[in-house]
Design an enzyme around this catalytic site. Structure first.
Site, PDB file in Angstrom:
ATOM      1  CB  THR A 353     -67.001  76.424  25.435  1.00  0.00           C
ATOM      2  OG1 THR A 353     -67.136  75.023  25.548  1.00  0.00           O
ATOM      3  CG2 THR A 353     -65.574  76.824  25.753  1.00  0.00           C
ATOM      4  CD  GLN A 405     -70.863  69.076  26.822  1.00  0.00           C
ATOM      5  OE1 GLN A 405     -70.200  70.087  26.620  1.00  0.00           O
ATOM      6  NE2 GLN A 405     -71.757  68.637  25.958  1.00  0.00           N
ATOM      7  CB  CYS A 436     -66.477  68.780  21.009  1.00  0.00           C
ATOM      8  SG  CYS A 436     -65.325  70.140  20.947  1.00  0.00           S
ATOM      9  CE  LYS A 475     -75.206  70.028  22.667  1.00  0.00           C
ATOM     10  NZ  LYS A 475     -74.048  70.597  21.979  1.00  0.00           N
ATOM     11  CG  HIS A 505     -75.834  70.608  16.910  1.00  0.00           C
ATOM     12  ND1 HIS A 505     -74.592  71.192  16.900  1.00  0.00           N
ATOM     13  CD2 HIS A 505     -76.598  71.366  16.102  1.00  0.00           C
ATOM     14  CE1 HIS A 505     -74.604  72.258  16.112  1.00  0.00           C
ATOM     15  NE2 HIS A 505     -75.815  72.385  15.616  1.00  0.00           N
ATOM     16  CG  ASN A 538     -78.801  71.726  20.007  1.00  0.00           C
ATOM     17  OD1 ASN A 538     -77.624  71.491  19.764  1.00  0.00           O
ATOM     18  ND2 ASN A 538     -79.225  72.940  20.300  1.00  0.00           N
ATOM     19  CG  ASP A 540     -80.714  76.414  13.216  1.00  0.00           C
ATOM     20  OD1 ASP A 540     -79.617  76.898  13.552  1.00  0.00           O
ATOM     21  OD2 ASP A 540     -80.858  75.627  12.268  1.00  0.00           O
ATOM     22  NE  ARG A 564     -76.154  78.920  16.808  1.00  0.00           N
ATOM     23  CZ  ARG A 564     -76.429  78.839  15.513  1.00  0.00           C
ATOM     24  NH1 ARG A 564     -75.754  79.574  14.658  1.00  0.00           N
ATOM     25  NH2 ARG A 564     -77.376  78.035  15.061  1.00  0.00           N
TER      26      ARG A 564
HETATM   27  C1  LIG Z   1     -70.260  79.839  21.994  1.00  0.00           C
HETATM   28  C2  LIG Z   1     -70.676  78.420  21.924  1.00  0.00           C
HETATM   29  C3  LIG Z   1     -70.115  77.516  22.794  1.00  0.00           C
HETATM   30  C4  LIG Z   1     -70.512  76.193  22.758  1.00  0.00           C
HETATM   31  N1  LIG Z   1     -69.993  75.313  23.674  1.00  0.00           N
HETATM   32  C5  LIG Z   1     -70.449  74.041  23.713  1.00  0.00           C
HETATM   33  C6  LIG Z   1     -70.016  73.135  24.711  1.00  0.00           C
HETATM   34  O1  LIG Z   1     -69.220  73.466  25.594  1.00  0.00           O
HETATM   35  N2  LIG Z   1     -70.499  71.871  24.677  1.00  0.00           N
HETATM   36  C7  LIG Z   1     -71.391  71.452  23.724  1.00  0.00           C
HETATM   37  O2  LIG Z   1     -71.822  70.312  23.742  1.00  0.00           O
HETATM   38  N3  LIG Z   1     -71.824  72.303  22.781  1.00  0.00           N
HETATM   39  C8  LIG Z   1     -71.389  73.571  22.758  1.00  0.00           C
HETATM   40  N4  LIG Z   1     -71.858  74.430  21.820  1.00  0.00           N
HETATM   41  C9  LIG Z   1     -72.880  73.968  20.851  1.00  0.00           C
HETATM   42  C10 LIG Z   1     -74.285  74.222  21.376  1.00  0.00           C
HETATM   43  O3  LIG Z   1     -74.502  73.604  22.605  1.00  0.00           O
HETATM   44  C11 LIG Z   1     -75.352  73.768  20.366  1.00  0.00           C
HETATM   45  O4  LIG Z   1     -75.245  72.385  20.200  1.00  0.00           O
HETATM   46  C12 LIG Z   1     -75.202  74.418  19.013  1.00  0.00           C
HETATM   47  O5  LIG Z   1     -74.893  75.792  19.121  1.00  0.00           O
HETATM   48  C13 LIG Z   1     -76.492  74.280  18.191  1.00  0.00           C
HETATM   49  O6  LIG Z   1     -77.569  74.875  18.826  1.00  0.00           O
HETATM   50  P1  LIG Z   1     -78.143  76.307  18.383  1.00  0.00           P
HETATM   51  O7  LIG Z   1     -78.410  76.232  16.912  1.00  0.00           O
HETATM   52  O8  LIG Z   1     -79.366  76.470  19.226  1.00  0.00           O
HETATM   53  O9  LIG Z   1     -77.069  77.289  18.670  1.00  0.00           O
HETATM   54  C14 LIG Z   1     -71.470  75.764  21.818  1.00  0.00           C
HETATM   55  C15 LIG Z   1     -72.022  76.677  20.943  1.00  0.00           C
HETATM   56  C16 LIG Z   1     -71.641  77.992  20.992  1.00  0.00           C
HETATM   57  C17 LIG Z   1     -72.282  78.978  20.070  1.00  0.00           C
END
Ligand SMILES: Cc1cc2nc3c(=O)[nH]c(=O)nc-3n(C[C@H](O)[C@H](O)[C@H](O)COP(=O)(O)O)c2cc1C
Length: 698
Positions: A353, A405, A436, A475, A505, A538, A540, A564
């Protein structure tokens, strides 16, 4: 290696503010191992600097709330709250002001070209516009650079680089190499505004599933279910508000977590039709929490989820609602031939987002991402024809494997939304966000609230997957409550219900980002999934080492999703493909930012508004990028996503600037790319990325 730069131009003078993270309580240097154990990035000692002093937190702008203001601080007066009408009047006046030249006139340079004449909402005073227009920004018009006519003409902030007015006014060629898809058509928007859009497939599907409410008012159905429902009187326990308002209401634009909605310039440019919908008509929702045999048998039918009011699942509810029968598993509920999507081993950029906007995704594509996904869009807002929500479905031609999504709490809303998307957009898959964590979403029974309602999850997935041939993905998080993981018990069903892929996740909703993702649990879930269901892990991933580990530890994982990690270093995709740690230079990083800005100007526009929108989203992104620590500066590689960078000097001024966690420095970077910020400019990042444990929607 270059010496650390001592002189840092206009950066705040570094002054010690307590214990430097690289030292222990006695001032002795910590070893790299000690730093890693404390999740502090082990930066080589010669690059360390004391943390800079920041203004006090009294104005709410401390370390946890980085905020940059370009002008003098505001007086202590509370800002007057303006009425909606007042704001609308001001907006109209602003549009009529010389600053806002009619887009048609800007494009053609001809004041007679606007067909709305004096009814036009914008200014037709070309002379006044030219008098106030600031000097061009440095660089070339992004459209002309891409060999296209510039649709912003005289209003373009790079108009000096347009060869001639005729060239910039020419109609865009139909053979563009780079273009965007999935815009909302005006006639479709009107139908949606009037709630007259025909969506027969979802209707039929809901009927088959016994979820259609034709000829019966929602209230009536509720009354019927309530009268049979022994536990219905208890619904106040869950929603805290009694059952009176038990008509479900999904989110509308007002509730949308994305406060700064992307503007769909293509929709709004010189459009005499209002670009915001008339007072939205309520969508009819089917609210039967599915009357499944297992629920009926167990007397666990609950109606609280249908409440208009806030909904918070209880732990007990979360555990009793998880009852699948063998019948469910054997039912052949998806008679359609699904299109196939093969995600195996593909590098998947997560939906993000605000920051995962189209220009950012283009950057990631150019750096090796294979699969991209749009930012989460609320089903109800799409069904109401909201332009800002539809902008989230836009796809760039370079996004060759692309999904959108959506988020919704009820099977009818989700089924209608997927049918609408399938009809109006070109997408390879549709992902439903059931992870979410943010309150606004969860309180409406959507997002991770669904993890406590498997029967609702089932109804949503069955309704969506049976409505369209496009693959439906979901998701999820490991569960809602910490210590109460539940996806392992649902994963097989998700496949039987018609899901083509599931991304897990590895954290619960309750834990947000406070701990590392639980990959062992993800592996266990993947092992339980049927062959037809692709499972994606998913959490880290920040280097090719992380990627390789998960892929080799769990071959049944189809692939992994990167979130991230891509925000902090979008070149992670290149690193994985080339199996190396890239010690990228600050100049190379700046070039990536330049690409982003070019893509941003193409997407949001190269006029004044487009430049400022591009700047805004660039700043949002920069509120993440400073957390990357260059490979050459680390004692231990690869960097981990949960490490906090200490205060350090880079190998040159630019690298030092890029390491700054100060919003004022992010603004400076934006000025290097987009010119000076306007007077009174302020910026506070939406996600406040230096608070490591805050909520993010996944
Ligand atoms: C800024 C930001 C916005 C995110 N927006 C969404 C989103 O719109 N939909 C979603 O399913 N996950 C969203 N997430 C979660 C990520 O898709 C992901 O599941 C989560 O950050 C874990 O992965 P990572 O450890 O690789 O960051 C968002 C995460 C961040 C940091």
């Amino acid at each position: 290696m270059a010496e650390p730069t001592a002189e840092l131009g206009k950066l705040p003078a570094p002054e010690a503010t307590g214990e430097a993270p690289a030292s222990n309580a006695n001032g002795a240097h910590r070893t790299p191992e000690e730093l890693v154990a404390k999740a502090i990035a082990p930066v080589k000692s010669e690059f360390l600097r004391p943390p800079p002093v920041r203004p006090s937190c009294s104005s709410g702008q401390g370390e946890d709330a980085p905020e940059a203001k370009a002008s003098a601080p505001q007086s202590g007066l509370v800002k007057e709250k303006k009425s909606k009408r007042q704001l609308k009047r001001e907006r109209q006046q602003e549009k009529k002001s010389a600053l806002n030249l009619c887009p048609e006139i800007a494009k053609t340079g001809d004041i007679s070209s606007c067909r709305y004449k004096d009814k036009c909402r914008f200014s037709h005073d070309l002379e006044a516009f030219n008098t106030q227009k600031p000097a061009d920004l440095e660089g070339e018009c992004p459209f002309i650079g891409a060999g296209e006519p510039c649709p912003f003409g005289l209003a373009c902030r790079f108009s000096g680089t347009h060869k001639d007015a005729a060239a910039s006014a020419a109609t865009p060629s139909s053979h563009k190499k780079s273009f965007e898809m999935n815009s909302l058509k005006k006639d479709v928007q009107r139908l949606l505004w009037k709630n007259k859009m025909r969506l027969p497939k979802s209707e039929a599907r809901l009927k088959t599933l016994g979820l259609s409410v034709h000829n019966k008012s929602v209230k009536k159905i509720l009354e019927e279910v309530e009268s049979k429902e022994p536990d219905s009187k208890d619904c106040s326990v869950a929603n805290g508000n009694g059952c009176k308002d038990a008509v479900p209401s999904e989110m509308t634009s007002k509730d949308h977590p994305q406060e700064v909605a992307e503007e769909d310039s293509a929709v709004t440019v010189n459009d005499a039709v209002a670009d915001e919908p008339p007072p939205p008509k309520k969508q009819k929702n089917v609210l039967e929490e599915e009357n499944s045999t297992s629920e009926a048998k167990n007397g666990t039918h609950t109606l609280q989820s249908a409440s208009k009011e806030s909904y918070t699942p209880t732990e007990q509810e979360a555990s009793t609602d998880n009852l699948m029968t063998e019948n469910d598993r054997s039912l052949k509920l998806h008679p359609r031939e699904k299109k196939l999507i093969d995600l195996r081993d593909k590098l998947y950029l997560a939906p993000l987002t605000t920051v995962g906007n189209l220009p950012f995704r283009r950057v990631c594509k150019s750096l090796g991402a294979d699969v991209t996904c749009g930012e989460m869009a609320m089903g109800t807002n799409l069904l109401q024809g909201q332009a800002s929500e539809w902008a989230l479905l836009r796809r760039h031609s370079s996004e060759d494997i692309f999904g959108v999504q959506i988020c919704g709490a009820y099977p009818d809303t989700v089924a209608r939304t997927v049918e609408l998307i399938d009809q109006e957009c070109t997408v390879d898959f549709i992902d439903i966000n059931m992870g979410c964590p943010i309150d606004l979403v969860v309180n409406k029974g959507a997002g991770s609230a669904l993890l406590t309602k498997p029967m609702r999850m089932k109804a949503i997935i069955e309704a969506a997957s049976g409505t369209v041939d496009t693959p439906i993905a979901v998701k999820v998080r490991t569960g809602y409550f910490e210590g109460k993981n539940r996806i392992d018990s649902l994963i097989a069903d998700i496949g039987y219900w018609g899901g083509s892929a599931v991304t897990i996740h590895g954290r619960s909703r309750q834990q947000r980002y406070s701990k590392l993702a639980d990959w062992d649990y993800i592996y266990q879930c993947a092992a339980r999934a049927p062959d037809s269901l692709q499972v994606l892990g998913n959490g880290d991933i920040f280097s090719y080492v992380d990627w390789n580990k998960h892929k080799s530890d769990c071959p049944s994982l189809s692939t992994c999703m990167i979130a991230r990690g891509a925000l902090l270093k979008p070149w992670l995709f290149t690193e994985i493909k080339e199996q190396r740690h890239w010690d990228i230079t600050s100049g190379e990083r700046l070039n990536i930012l330049k690409d982003y800005v070019r893509f941003g100007l193409e997407h949001w526009g190269s006029d004044k508004k487009g430049v400022e929108t591009t700047r805004h989203f660039l700043l949002e992104w920069l509120s993440y990028t400073f957390r990357y620590v260059p490979v050459g500066l680390l004692e231990v590689i690869p960097q981990q996503l949960n490490w906090r960078p200490p205060s350090y000097y880079g190998r040159n001024d630019l690298e030092t600037l890029m390491a700054s966690d100060s919003a004022a420095d992010w603004v400076r970077i934006s000025e290097m790319l987009l010119g000076k910020v306007p007077d009174g400019f302020t910026f506070a990042p939406k996600h406040k990325s230096n608070a490591y444990d805050r909520a993010e929607n996944g």
